[in-house]
Scaffold this motif. Structure first.
Motif, PDB file in Angstrom:
ATOM      1  N   PRO A  57      36.278   8.461 -39.807  1.00 49.28           N
ATOM      2  CA  PRO A  57      35.328   7.336 -40.141  1.00 49.28           C
ATOM      3  C   PRO A  57      33.872   7.765 -39.854  1.00 49.28           C
ATOM      4  O   PRO A  57      33.633   8.564 -39.102  1.00 49.28           O
ATOM      5  CB  PRO A  57      35.725   6.332 -38.701  1.00 49.28           C
ATOM      6  N   HIS A  58      33.092   6.956 -40.656  1.00 54.67           N
ATOM      7  CA  HIS A  58      31.550   7.572 -40.904  1.00 54.67           C
ATOM      8  C   HIS A  58      30.801   6.186 -40.430  1.00 54.67           C
ATOM      9  O   HIS A  58      29.454   6.302 -40.776  1.00 54.67           O
ATOM     10  CB  HIS A  58      31.159   7.853 -42.462  1.00 54.67           C
TER      11      HIS A  58
ATOM     12  N   CYS B  75      36.247  -6.232 -45.949  1.00 53.68           N
ATOM     13  CA  CYS B  75      37.389  -6.533 -46.202  1.00 53.68           C
ATOM     14  C   CYS B  75      37.754  -7.554 -45.386  1.00 53.68           C
ATOM     15  O   CYS B  75      38.656  -8.572 -45.763  1.00 53.68           O
ATOM     16  CB  CYS B  75      38.264  -5.277 -46.180  1.00 53.68           C
TER      17      CYS B  75
ATOM     18  N   TYR C 172      16.877  -8.700 -37.203  1.00 56.15           N
ATOM     19  CA  TYR C 172      18.358  -8.590 -37.173  1.00 56.15           C
ATOM     20  C   TYR C 172      18.764  -8.123 -35.836  1.00 56.15           C
ATOM     21  O   TYR C 172      18.416  -6.981 -35.144  1.00 56.15           O
ATOM     22  CB  TYR C 172      18.767  -7.550 -38.278  1.00 56.15           C
TER      23      TYR C 172
ATOM     24  N   ASN D  71      25.226 -12.823 -40.284  1.00 60.43           N
ATOM     25  CA  ASN D  71      25.466 -11.839 -41.318  1.00 60.43           C
ATOM     26  C   ASN D  71      26.895 -12.076 -41.654  1.00 60.43           C
ATOM     27  O   ASN D  71      27.914 -11.991 -40.974  1.00 60.43           O
ATOM     28  CB  ASN D  71      25.054 -10.540 -40.695  1.00 60.43           C
ATOM     29  N   CYS D  72      27.019 -12.357 -42.887  1.00 62.66           N
ATOM     30  CA  CYS D  72      28.555 -12.769 -43.407  1.00 62.66           C
ATOM     31  C   CYS D  72      29.454 -11.305 -43.882  1.00 62.66           C
ATOM     32  O   CYS D  72      30.484 -11.409 -44.235  1.00 62.66           O
ATOM     33  CB  CYS D  72      28.521 -13.455 -44.695  1.00 62.66           C
TER      34      CYS D  72
HETATM   35  N1  GDD Z   1      35.241   2.857 -44.795  1.00 63.78           N
HETATM   36  C1  GDD Z   1      34.830   2.580 -43.756  1.00 63.78           C
HETATM   37  N2  GDD Z   1      34.400   3.190 -42.669  1.00 63.78           N
HETATM   38  N3  GDD Z   1      34.867   1.217 -43.149  1.00 63.78           N
HETATM   39  C2  GDD Z   1      34.623   1.033 -41.936  1.00 63.78           C
HETATM   40  C3  GDD Z   1      34.032   1.910 -41.113  1.00 63.78           C
HETATM   41  C4  GDD Z   1      34.088   3.171 -41.429  1.00 63.78           C
HETATM   42  O1  GDD Z   1      33.850   3.948 -40.622  1.00 63.78           O
HETATM   43  N4  GDD Z   1      33.800   1.251 -39.923  1.00 63.78           N
HETATM   44  C5  GDD Z   1      33.746  -0.348 -40.375  1.00 63.78           C
HETATM   45  N5  GDD Z   1      34.576  -0.394 -41.507  1.00 63.78           N
HETATM   46  C6  GDD Z   1      34.474  -1.529 -42.104  1.00 63.78           C
HETATM   47  C7  GDD Z   1      35.391  -2.498 -41.235  1.00 63.78           C
HETATM   48  O2  GDD Z   1      36.881  -2.406 -41.912  1.00 63.78           O
HETATM   49  C8  GDD Z   1      35.010  -3.754 -41.648  1.00 63.78           C
HETATM   50  O3  GDD Z   1      35.242  -4.101 -43.233  1.00 63.78           O
HETATM   51  C9  GDD Z   1      33.245  -3.541 -41.901  1.00 63.78           C
HETATM   52  O4  GDD Z   1      33.230  -2.207 -42.176  1.00 63.78           O
HETATM   53  C10 GDD Z   1      32.544  -3.882 -40.660  1.00 63.78           C
HETATM   54  O5  GDD Z   1      33.225  -3.545 -39.739  1.00 63.78           O
HETATM   55  P1  GDD Z   1      32.558  -3.453 -38.417  1.00 63.78           P
HETATM   56  O6  GDD Z   1      31.586  -2.023 -38.425  1.00 63.78           O
HETATM   57  O7  GDD Z   1      33.531  -3.077 -37.319  1.00 63.78           O
HETATM   58  O8  GDD Z   1      31.688  -4.419 -37.871  1.00 63.78           O
HETATM   59  P2  GDD Z   1      32.222  -6.109 -37.553  1.00 63.78           P
HETATM   60  O9  GDD Z   1      33.418  -6.226 -38.393  1.00 63.78           O
HETATM   61  O10 GDD Z   1      32.477  -6.108 -36.068  1.00 63.78           O
HETATM   62  O11 GDD Z   1      31.102  -6.723 -38.039  1.00 63.78           O
HETATM   63  C11 GDD Z   1      30.335  -6.612 -38.989  1.00 63.78           C
HETATM   64  O12 GDD Z   1      30.643  -7.751 -39.865  1.00 63.78           O
HETATM   65  C12 GDD Z   1      30.555  -9.092 -39.382  1.00 63.78           C
HETATM   66  C13 GDD Z   1      30.924 -10.079 -40.573  1.00 63.78           C
HETATM   67  O13 GDD Z   1      32.350 -10.154 -40.673  1.00 63.78           O
HETATM   68  C14 GDD Z   1      28.788  -6.855 -38.679  1.00 63.78           C
HETATM   69  O14 GDD Z   1      28.076  -6.426 -39.805  1.00 63.78           O
HETATM   70  C15 GDD Z   1      28.440  -8.104 -38.347  1.00 63.78           C
HETATM   71  O15 GDD Z   1      27.057  -8.286 -38.265  1.00 63.78           O
HETATM   72  C16 GDD Z   1      28.965  -9.369 -39.300  1.00 63.78           C
HETATM   73  O16 GDD Z   1      28.491 -10.569 -38.802  1.00 63.78           O
END
Ligand code: GDD
Length: 409
Positions: free
Chosen positions: A87-88, A114, A166, A179-180
């Motif tokens: 993961p990056h 997703c 933010y 943020n959606c």
């Molecule tokens: N490819 C990849 N690699 N995808 C990643 C990685 C990574 O290392 N880390 C997270 N993702 C993907 C997740 O599968 C998800 O679809 C998206 O990036 C965001 O995941 P997270 O970084 O875990 O954040 P979150 O889901 O807790 O919250 C984010 O999304 C919310 C909306 O659903 C944040 O941006 C929040 O601000 C936002 O409200």
């Protein structure tokens, strides 16, 4: 041209989705009869001059091979899975594949999480983005003050739409606007990510990490190439006339748990009424079952004409639904058998499971509670007349006694 990227994450991120993520990558779990990731993919049809759709994640390559080739054929737009070997972070993943993403010389890069369920209003967002002329436009929505803290909270200028402030999952209240996880960027975003990464290189391990990160991610989050889109990129760029917001009034939910997948399945079924009415079961033939409200039935499923199904039910391939069965608010996965007069409500029934005669598999229907629905993992057998209420049942179990409010290991 334009390109679209859907961030699919990887297996470690899907733990809250157990036991449904044991044998299927979470992005492929069906909501309203279609893989979760397919909803944003189909929304990409609204993007003009779309050259490619990329799924970026760290699941095994083979998890997505069949899916991307099938959906590419269906859509007539190439869909490719790009695998990070580790993961990056959400911005680091994008940056890692920047050369590939830039191959088509895109003007705009659409980026979607997703695990969000919404109408993906991409054409309206694009119109706003072109008007703002920033390097990025975020989809935002107003939610209740209590739930906002689970998300990125934003402050925007009511007149200009500019993102002024933010704060990712802040401990103290900032705003009801969130943020959606749906964005449009210009390629300039790569410069911003590069800036963060090179600053990291200079400071080495001096960057502060939270205790949670220290425990779980120390090795990766202190690496220069682990960059999160929200706190590492959006926070510093806010208030610099580079980022703008577009508000949606439509439905929006995040899909982190099986309970929320039931909720989101119902939202997508309701959306079919407007976007794809052919996908909804009609029950207009004299020998068909009785359908109530929004129901999806895979063409290969067999439903007895005395069964009553709906509202909010999705039935996957090869399922067999017996005489007198009642289904309410549930997802029935492939190869499931429901025997006569059984009742399933507010539940997810895993692949190849069998529910016996007069059995009841039910939940109270609280989608946000830990045990507000019942989930049967793969290949679970519920014997005749057994009642299962608000339970999570791990794969390959046989239940011959009634149970409630339990995790059955
Ligand atoms: N490819 C990849 N690699 N995808 C990643 C990685 C990574 O290392 N880390 C997270 N993702 C993907 C997740 O599968 C998800 O679809 C998206 O990036 C965001 O995941 P997270 O970084 O875990 O954040 P979150 O889901 O807790 O919250 C984010 O999304 C919310 C909306 O659903 C944040 O941006 C929040 O601000 C936002 O409200």
């Amino acid at each position: 041209a334009n390109v679209a990227v859907i961030m699919v994450g990887g297996p470690t991120k899907g733990t809250r989705f157990r036991p449904l993520s044991f044998n299927l990558a979470k992005p492929l779990f069906p909501l309203a009869g279609q893989p979760m990731v397919q909803h944003p993919i189909l929304a990409c049809k609204k993007i003009p001059n779309l050259a490619q759709i990329y799924l970026i994640g760290f699941y095994e390559e083979r998890d997505f091979t069949l899916y991307v080739s099938a959906i590419s054929n269906e859509l007539k737009v190439p869909v490719r899975y790009l695998r990070e070997e580790k993961p990056h972070g959400s911005a680091g993943g994008l940056y890692y594949f920047r050369d590939l993403l830039m191959e088509e010389n895109p003007v705009n890069i659409f980026v979607m999480n997703c695990d969000v369920c919404c109408s993906f209003p991409l054409s309206d967002m694009l119109a706003a983005h072109l008007k703002y002329k920033g390097i990025g436009t975020l989809l935002v929505k107003k939610v209740s003050a209590e739930s906002a803290s689970e998300f990125g909270e934003i402050v925007a200028d009511a007149e200009t739409g500019e993102l002024l402030h933010y704060a990712e999952k802040p401990e103290t209240f900032v705003s009801e606007w969130i943020n959606c996880g749906v964005y449009i960027f210009t390629p300039e975003i790569f410069l911003a990510i590069q800036g963060v990464a090179s600053e990291r290189n200079n400071h080495g391990t001096l960057r502060r990490v939270s205790s949670f990160e220290a425990l779980h991610f120390t090795t990766k989050s202190t690496q220069a190439d682990f960059v999160r889109l929200d706190q590492d990129i959006l926070t510093p760029l806010a208030g610099k006339r580079k980022l703008y917001t577009y508000e949606t009034q439509d439905f929006w939910e995040q899909i982190k748990t099986p309970g929320m997948s039931l909720k989101c399945s119902s939202l997508y079924l309701a959306q079919y009424r407007l976007t794809a009415p052919d996908l909804l079961a009609k029950g207009d033939k004299s020998n068909s079952a009785k359908f109530v409200g929004d129901v999806y039935v895979h063409p290969s499923a067999k439903i007895h004409h005395t069964a009553k199904v709906g509202p909010n039910v999705s039935i996957s391939g090869s399922a067999r639904i017996g005489p007198g069965v009642r289904l309410i608010g549930c997802i029935i996965l492939d190869d499931v058998e429901i025997k006569e007069n059984a009742l399933i409500s507010h539940s997810i029934v895993g692949w190849k499971s069998i529910v016996g005669r007069w059995a009841r598999v039910q939940g109270v229907g609280d989608y946000t509670a830990k045990l507000g629905i019942t989930i049967l993992g793969e290949d679970v057998q519920v014997e005749d007349e057994v009642v299962v209420t608000n339970c999570i049942v791990l794969p390959h179990k046989t239940l011959n006694l009634s149970v409630h409010d339990e995790i059955i290991l």
